[in-house]
Write a protein that holds these residues in place. Structure first.
Motif, PDB file in Angstrom:
ATOM      1  N   TRP A 119      -2.202  -4.071  -5.051  1.00 56.41           N
ATOM      2  CA  TRP A 119      -2.818  -2.811  -4.634  1.00 56.41           C
ATOM      3  C   TRP A 119      -3.085  -1.977  -5.881  1.00 56.41           C
ATOM      4  O   TRP A 119      -2.194  -1.749  -6.682  1.00 56.41           O
ATOM      5  CB  TRP A 119      -1.867  -2.067  -3.695  1.00 56.41           C
ATOM      6  CG  TRP A 119      -2.394  -0.782  -3.118  1.00 56.41           C
ATOM      7  CD1 TRP A 119      -2.386   0.457  -3.694  1.00 56.41           C
ATOM      8  CD2 TRP A 119      -2.975  -0.596  -1.814  1.00 56.41           C
ATOM      9  NE1 TRP A 119      -2.933   1.394  -2.854  1.00 56.41           N
ATOM     10  CE2 TRP A 119      -3.304   0.772  -1.692  1.00 56.41           C
ATOM     11  CE3 TRP A 119      -3.242  -1.463  -0.768  1.00 56.41           C
ATOM     12  CZ2 TRP A 119      -3.888   1.296  -0.541  1.00 56.41           C
ATOM     13  CZ3 TRP A 119      -3.828  -0.941   0.386  1.00 56.41           C
ATOM     14  CH2 TRP A 119      -4.144   0.421   0.490  1.00 56.41           C
ATOM     15  N   VAL A 120      -4.320  -1.497  -6.040  1.00 58.37           N
ATOM     16  CA  VAL A 120      -4.703  -0.704  -7.209  1.00 58.37           C
ATOM     17  C   VAL A 120      -5.326   0.605  -6.742  1.00 58.37           C
ATOM     18  O   VAL A 120      -6.243   0.604  -5.916  1.00 58.37           O
ATOM     19  CB  VAL A 120      -5.711  -1.463  -8.093  1.00 58.37           C
ATOM     20  CG1 VAL A 120      -6.141  -0.602  -9.280  1.00 58.37           C
ATOM     21  CG2 VAL A 120      -5.115  -2.776  -8.585  1.00 58.37           C
TER      22      VAL A 120
ATOM     23  N   LYS B  20      -3.512 -13.392  -5.072  1.00 62.03           N
ATOM     24  CA  LYS B  20      -4.782 -14.079  -4.878  1.00 62.03           C
ATOM     25  C   LYS B  20      -5.961 -13.122  -4.829  1.00 62.03           C
ATOM     26  O   LYS B  20      -7.112 -13.546  -4.896  1.00 62.03           O
ATOM     27  CB  LYS B  20      -4.748 -14.882  -3.563  1.00 62.03           C
ATOM     28  CG  LYS B  20      -3.807 -16.074  -3.585  1.00 62.03           C
ATOM     29  CD  LYS B  20      -3.927 -16.852  -2.286  1.00 62.03           C
ATOM     30  CE  LYS B  20      -3.044 -18.101  -2.294  1.00 62.03           C
ATOM     31  NZ  LYS B  20      -3.186 -18.853  -1.020  1.00 62.03           N
ATOM     32  N   GLY B  21      -5.674 -11.840  -4.662  1.00 64.36           N
ATOM     33  CA  GLY B  21      -6.745 -10.860  -4.556  1.00 64.36           C
ATOM     34  C   GLY B  21      -6.212  -9.457  -4.729  1.00 64.36           C
ATOM     35  O   GLY B  21      -4.998  -9.231  -4.834  1.00 64.36           O
ATOM     36  N   MET B  22      -7.136  -8.485  -4.750  1.00 64.50           N
ATOM     37  CA  MET B  22      -6.770  -7.099  -5.028  1.00 64.50           C
ATOM     38  C   MET B  22      -7.462  -6.166  -4.042  1.00 64.50           C
ATOM     39  O   MET B  22      -8.624  -6.378  -3.683  1.00 64.50           O
ATOM     40  CB  MET B  22      -7.209  -6.722  -6.451  1.00 64.50           C
ATOM     41  CG  MET B  22      -6.817  -7.708  -7.520  1.00 64.50           C
ATOM     42  SD  MET B  22      -7.744  -7.427  -9.048  1.00 64.50           S
ATOM     43  CE  MET B  22      -7.079  -5.828  -9.515  1.00 64.50           C
TER      44      MET B  22
ATOM     45  N   SER C  25     -11.708  -9.124  -4.888  1.00 65.68           N
ATOM     46  CA  SER C  25     -11.220  -7.776  -4.607  1.00 65.68           C
ATOM     47  C   SER C  25     -11.995  -7.186  -3.445  1.00 65.68           C
ATOM     48  O   SER C  25     -13.103  -7.636  -3.119  1.00 65.68           O
ATOM     49  CB  SER C  25     -11.355  -6.881  -5.839  1.00 65.68           C
ATOM     50  OG  SER C  25     -12.717  -6.694  -6.184  1.00 65.68           O
ATOM     51  N   SER C  26     -11.396  -6.169  -2.842  1.00 66.88           N
ATOM     52  CA  SER C  26     -12.048  -5.428  -1.762  1.00 66.88           C
ATOM     53  C   SER C  26     -11.800  -3.949  -1.982  1.00 66.88           C
ATOM     54  O   SER C  26     -10.665  -3.531  -2.210  1.00 66.88           O
ATOM     55  CB  SER C  26     -11.495  -5.857  -0.400  1.00 66.88           C
ATOM     56  OG  SER C  26     -12.110  -5.117   0.647  1.00 66.88           O
ATOM     57  N   GLY C  27     -12.859  -3.163  -1.932  1.00 69.25           N
ATOM     58  CA  GLY C  27     -12.725  -1.721  -2.095  1.00 69.25           C
ATOM     59  C   GLY C  27     -12.475  -1.033  -0.770  1.00 69.25           C
ATOM     60  O   GLY C  27     -13.173  -1.300   0.213  1.00 69.25           O
TER      61      GLY C  27
ATOM     62  N   ARG D 228     -12.250  -4.235   7.199  1.00 71.22           N
ATOM     63  CA  ARG D 228     -12.384  -4.734   5.824  1.00 71.22           C
ATOM     64  C   ARG D 228     -11.101  -5.411   5.369  1.00 71.22           C
ATOM     65  O   ARG D 228     -11.127  -6.450   4.698  1.00 71.22           O
ATOM     66  CB  ARG D 228     -12.746  -3.593   4.881  1.00 71.22           C
ATOM     67  CG  ARG D 228     -14.147  -3.066   5.046  1.00 71.22           C
ATOM     68  CD  ARG D 228     -14.504  -2.084   3.939  1.00 71.22           C
ATOM     69  NE  ARG D 228     -14.565  -2.743   2.643  1.00 71.22           N
ATOM     70  CZ  ARG D 228     -15.610  -3.406   2.185  1.00 71.22           C
ATOM     71  NH1 ARG D 228     -16.705  -3.524   2.935  1.00 71.22           N
ATOM     72  NH2 ARG D 228     -15.585  -3.963   0.988  1.00 71.22           N
ATOM     73  N   VAL D 229      -9.958  -4.817   5.724  1.00 76.57           N
ATOM     74  CA  VAL D 229      -8.673  -5.413   5.358  1.00 76.57           C
ATOM     75  C   VAL D 229      -8.533  -6.780   6.020  1.00 76.57           C
ATOM     76  O   VAL D 229      -8.174  -7.780   5.374  1.00 76.57           O
ATOM     77  CB  VAL D 229      -7.509  -4.489   5.769  1.00 76.57           C
ATOM     78  CG1 VAL D 229      -6.171  -5.198   5.601  1.00 76.57           C
ATOM     79  CG2 VAL D 229      -7.535  -3.212   4.936  1.00 76.57           C
TER      80      VAL D 229
END
Length: 431
Positions: free
Chosen positions: A298-299, A372-374, A403-405, A422-423
């Motif tokens: 999580w960013v 595996k992703g952000m 990644s997903s915003g 989206r999640v």
């Protein structure tokens, strides 16, 4: 790897199964993930989901009592001050004062009403950062409370700087810290000049809070405490890699926030960390409701939309590392004067500085957690978060890291359906 559009059908089928309380293996999922409508309900549901953990229950008790206990203590002679609640704990506790984190203000309150109040009272445009609008309304509602001192860090964000000025008329006593950002150019000489300047600014905070110079011996003790607690927090992060859902995303969010202010109870917070470490070392493995675990990072901001965290857990995601304003991954120097140590720490870490300085820390988190992703999370209307996210996204896209915003709002109800979709789709894509 499938794209987001390709997985919508599969995701919706999975959602249907979960909403009908039946999983592919015939079991029922824990709780009803669609039912909570406010933050307290999400917490109580998470408490129920963690009924095997005394530590998690205690953590939620700390979170729910934090603001009220600090306010009551202030009235009874234990001073409190509004601050960011990010990394200034050693300085504020060295002054025998309890930090009340600005960013926790409204997290468990009525932020939607506060934002509307802000729009009505101050003619705030709806396009204004939802966090700033809500905080203005929350402060207005607390204008008659006893905690009036505010330590304001100038580089957090410019709209918030303006909000600080606006609340002066309510009787709040604002002390500005002119906080500099680590230079990309200029070499060591320029960096040393900035360290000296910021050290003087931080020294003024102690005078503002107590009327006298800082007791540096006390702050040195508090720095040792911070390093000790963050080492324990990092151990929890490491232990979760092997058992990701024993402590799920929402309690990890609160544990993370507490790392910056200890919920006003430093000794009790350390005991809590020890209890959770002991639990994780001896706990049985907690499986995902869907039989898989997708490690994620999580960013960005620490969202108020708790349903996002629950959706991550319920769909087999696990937030195993967090690049947020809480710098749990770094160590304070103990071999130099404490105010200089704080200045160097801020210049090395501060998340509103150049993203170039931050990428290496995100890369290490991804490597350590096997992500595996952000998820990149920002608030609607945030003037700097969106730009940072785009810079990060471009860099990691070139590295081949998906990644997903997520753009959320500073509100305390259930998250929007679009955000949850989206999640769900992103986690399904990575499965």
């Amino acid at each position: 790897m499938r794209g987001l559009n390709e997985v919508q059908s599969s995701t919706e089928q999975k959602i249907h199964l979960m909403n009908n309380k039946t999983l592919p293996n015939g079991d029922e999922p824990e709780g009803d993930w669609e039912s909570p409508t406010n933050q307290i309900e999400f917490i109580e549901q998470s408490r129920h989901d963690h009924k095997y953990s005394k530590g998690v229950s205690k953590l939620f008790d700390f979170a729910l009592s934090y603001m009220a206990d600090a306010e009551k203590g202030n009235q009874n002679g234990k001073p409190a001050v509004w601050s960011t609640g990010l990394m200034e704990a050693p300085l504020i506790y060295a002054c025998d004062i309890v930090p009340m984190a600005v960013y926790d203000l409204g997290r468990l309150g009525s932020a939607e009403g506060a934002a509307q109040l802000s729009e009505d009272l101050f003619d705030m445009p709806k396009e204004t950062c939802s966090m700033v609008s809500a905080l203005l309304g929350e402060w207005y509602q607390r204008r008659n409370n006893s905690v009036k001192k505010v330590v304001a860090l100038s580089t957090v964000c410019e709209p918030l700087n303006m909000a600080y000025e606006m609340i002066r008329e309510f009787g709040f006593d604002i002390h500005r810290v002119d906080q500099v950002i680590k230079p990309i150019q200029g070499g060591e000489e320029r960096l040393e000049q900035m360290i000296q300047y910021l050290t003087r600014e931080l020294a003024d905070v102690a005078v503002f809070l107590t009327g006298k110079p800082l007791d540096e011996a006390k702050m040195a003790v508090e720095i040792k405490r911070m390093n000790r607690l963050m080492a324990k927090f990092r151990e929890i992060i490491k232990l979760r890699v092997a058992n990701p859902l024993y402590i799920k995303s929402l309690p990890m969010l609160f544990l993370l926030m507490g790392s910056g202010h200890y919920f006003g109870k430093p000794e009790a917070y350390e005991v809590l960390l020890d209890e959770l470490i002991d639990e994780l070392k001896n706990a049985e493995y907690v499986p995902s409701p869907l039989g898989k675990i997708v490690p994620l990072t999580w960013v960005g901001a620490r969202g108020l939309e708790f349903g996002v965290y629950k959706a991550v857990d319920d769909l087999g995601g696990a937030l195993l590392s967090w690049f947020t304003p809480n710098p749990y991954d770094r160590i304070w120097r103990e071999d130099i004067p404490p105010l200089e140590a704080m200045a160097r720490f801020i210049l090395e870490y501060f998340v509103t500085g150049s993203p170039v300085n931050q990428i290496k820390y995100i890369e290490k988190m991804i490597e350590d957690s096997g992500s595996k992703g952000m998820f990149f999370y920002t608030y609607v209307g945030c003037p700097y978060g969106g730009l940072h996210v785009e810079l990060f996204r471009d860099y990691f896209h070139k590295k081949g890291i998906p990644s997903s915003g997520l753009e959320g709002s500073w509100q305390v109800g259930a998250p929007s359906g679009q955000l949850i979709t989206r999640v769900r789709a992103f986690i399904e894509m990575l499965s």
